[in-house]
Design an enzyme around this catalytic site. Sequence first.
Site, PDB file in Angstrom:
ATOM      1  CG  ASP A 457      32.894  48.643  36.111  1.00 50.74           C
ATOM      2  OD1 ASP A 457      33.207  49.000  37.145  1.00 50.74           O
ATOM      3  OD2 ASP A 457      33.819  48.350  35.316  1.00 50.74           O
ATOM      4  CG  ASP A 523      40.223  47.629  37.271  1.00 48.74           C
ATOM      5  OD1 ASP A 523      39.250  46.741  37.530  1.00 48.74           O
ATOM      6  OD2 ASP A 523      39.930  48.974  36.942  1.00 48.74           O
TER       7      ASP A 523
END
Length: 729
Positions: A457, A523
């Site tokens: 990430d 997301d």
Amino acid sequence: MNEARIVHLVSEDVSVIIAQDGDRLPVILHWGTRLPAEDETLRAFAAAEERPGLEDVSDLPYRASVLPEHSAGWFGRPGVEVQRDGAAWSPRFSIRAVTLDGAEMAAGELRTHTGAVTFFAHDAFTEIELELEIDLQSSGLLRTRTRIRNASSSPAPLEVGSVLLSLPIPVRANEALDFTGRWAHERIPQRHPIVHGLHVRESRRGRTGLDATMLVAAGTPGFGSDDGEVWVGHVGFSGNHEHALERTDSALAFRGGELLLPGEVRLRSGEEYVTPWVFGSYGVGLDAASHRFHDFLRARSRSSRRPRPVTLNVWEAVYFDHDEATISALATEASQLGVERFVLDDGWFRGRRDDRAGLGDWTPDPAAWPGGLRPLAEHVRGLGMEFGLWVEPEMVNEDSDLARAHPDWILRARPELPALFRFQQVLDLTNPEAYAHILTTLDDLIRDVGISYLKWDHNRDLIDAGHPGTGRPAVHEQTTAVYRMLDELRRRHADLEIESCASGGGRVDLGILERTDRIHPSDSHDPIDRFHILRWTGLLVPPEMLGSHVASAVSSVTGRTHSLPYRCAVAFLGHFGIEWDIRSLAADEREQLAWWVSVHRRFRRLIQDGRPVGGGELDPSGPAMRGIVAADGAAALYTIVTPPVAADTRARVRFSGLDDERDYRVTVSALESLGPPWQVPDWIRDAPGIDADDDAGVAFSGAVLRLVGLEFPTFHPERAAIVRLTAAG
């Protein structure tokens, strides 16, 4: 141009004609559909548009090279912007040699070639050497890059301000498509006319960016998924970068390159700067241009080696609330649904109970994992699944042991730290000690725990990202350091797969994708938004590299509620997975989800080997379609979704990519009502399910399905179905 070198780069259906006359930099005369390769015809074409100027010596019109030069009379953005103590700012390069895959070409030679051509040039006055590489892949994907070397013995460095490569586009391409976005709403399309001037899309975020265009398409009026000529440009770099369309009185071109901050690249004597690859893809329709990017990545990614494992990620199931018993139970439930990879997300490491602390301290939290992560990993593997782990190696919380021990390892442009973003700072991977620490930590984790997959990430933009101590900009070196680390981890662990995640889809480019095997497109798992995010991100990224998860009925991002069949149908044509607390599933939900997992596993080779197609996505009033067609045209899968609101109750859907000469049997996943029975056409209502045998279903001709299409109900908004086509006979 009688003495010009002419190179005709060819692939199966693309031609790139390059002329290099005298000592001037090369010019691309044609980039587009493949042309015949007769030498005399090509030479005549190369000479046809030459102009004499005034008496052959004055006012000679300048045709922009791949690196347009201000010194030759170019008044758009120069291809190379440099300076050395305020001088050497207007280079005039002279070609010294031209090679085809290493073999030198003679002046006046004409060659038809598949592969790369390299031009070697220098400017004796500014003391700069240049190499320009133009490469046409066998798929028809064009790419180019430049190497600039400071050949001066002067102690004054050569400062590189920018290098913008230029790929010419015919002016008949007068419409543009690019993209913008924000967190959880990536890849929002923007369609607009191309006008004179410079249309620039910059990213100064230190990563590709949630609002980054990703690519720029220029096409003939009305171009779409399968019609109209389209030229697509992309900069394969994960740091600051620039995409642009430049229209002057004499040319239209895609311009692209790294966006360098002041003083970021300062070359001492003998040093060089190599630009990122700038890519171009031509096709009739967006899908044809898109396939060339897919072929490029499929030749490099580990995703192509084996069927993509169905993945469960625990983030939306537990968030930061980690304990071994709960997550072990989740793993057991996942295996019973047919999941093949289990990924432990953020919250597993020391001091991590929210996003304010712990980043940088990459050891398991003893409160949650008293025996470390190995017991969970062994439990997961014992259930027949692979074990994956979330990491964010480029970042650090100020509240961490690492930051307290090494505040000098945090990027900053001034003595004080940059503004916080998500309570974190950027770790300086250009520092050899910091780099070695993170590399060793990750390497040890992978070996000790038995990790086969990293979800990597990157949750903040690079603000005030300077080298500690000097304050000089560090984005370029930080980006290349990340590349080196990824390359080294993949070298050490031949089977390790890595996902690129960056607050969702904030780092999607060919620079990162050449080193990773999957991306997290967003997301948001809300199927309304996710359908379009997958479609547009899929112009660059093949479906097997697009993480595509089924989440809870109520979206954690939008708050909207959608049925399980709708969520599964939208996620189906990608690297399928689950991000949901499956412990709470009702019996009927469990049965449905297990069915979708099993059906996806049956057809995933088609999904990861086939050619993606689309349609209807730019028409908000009708159904939109994402599809995958087998390379041989013998089978296809399509996800069709109804619009949120439509005045019409039915509309035709055309099935792109089919073979007109074949007949196809039709099966449909209609696990939820697409509308009242009287509104659903017979071909849907009577079709067998998509898990039926290959010879089930009524047959339609490929020509009818592709050119005319079948009616699809839009009476109920936010519904979806999978249509499967199998060649009959």
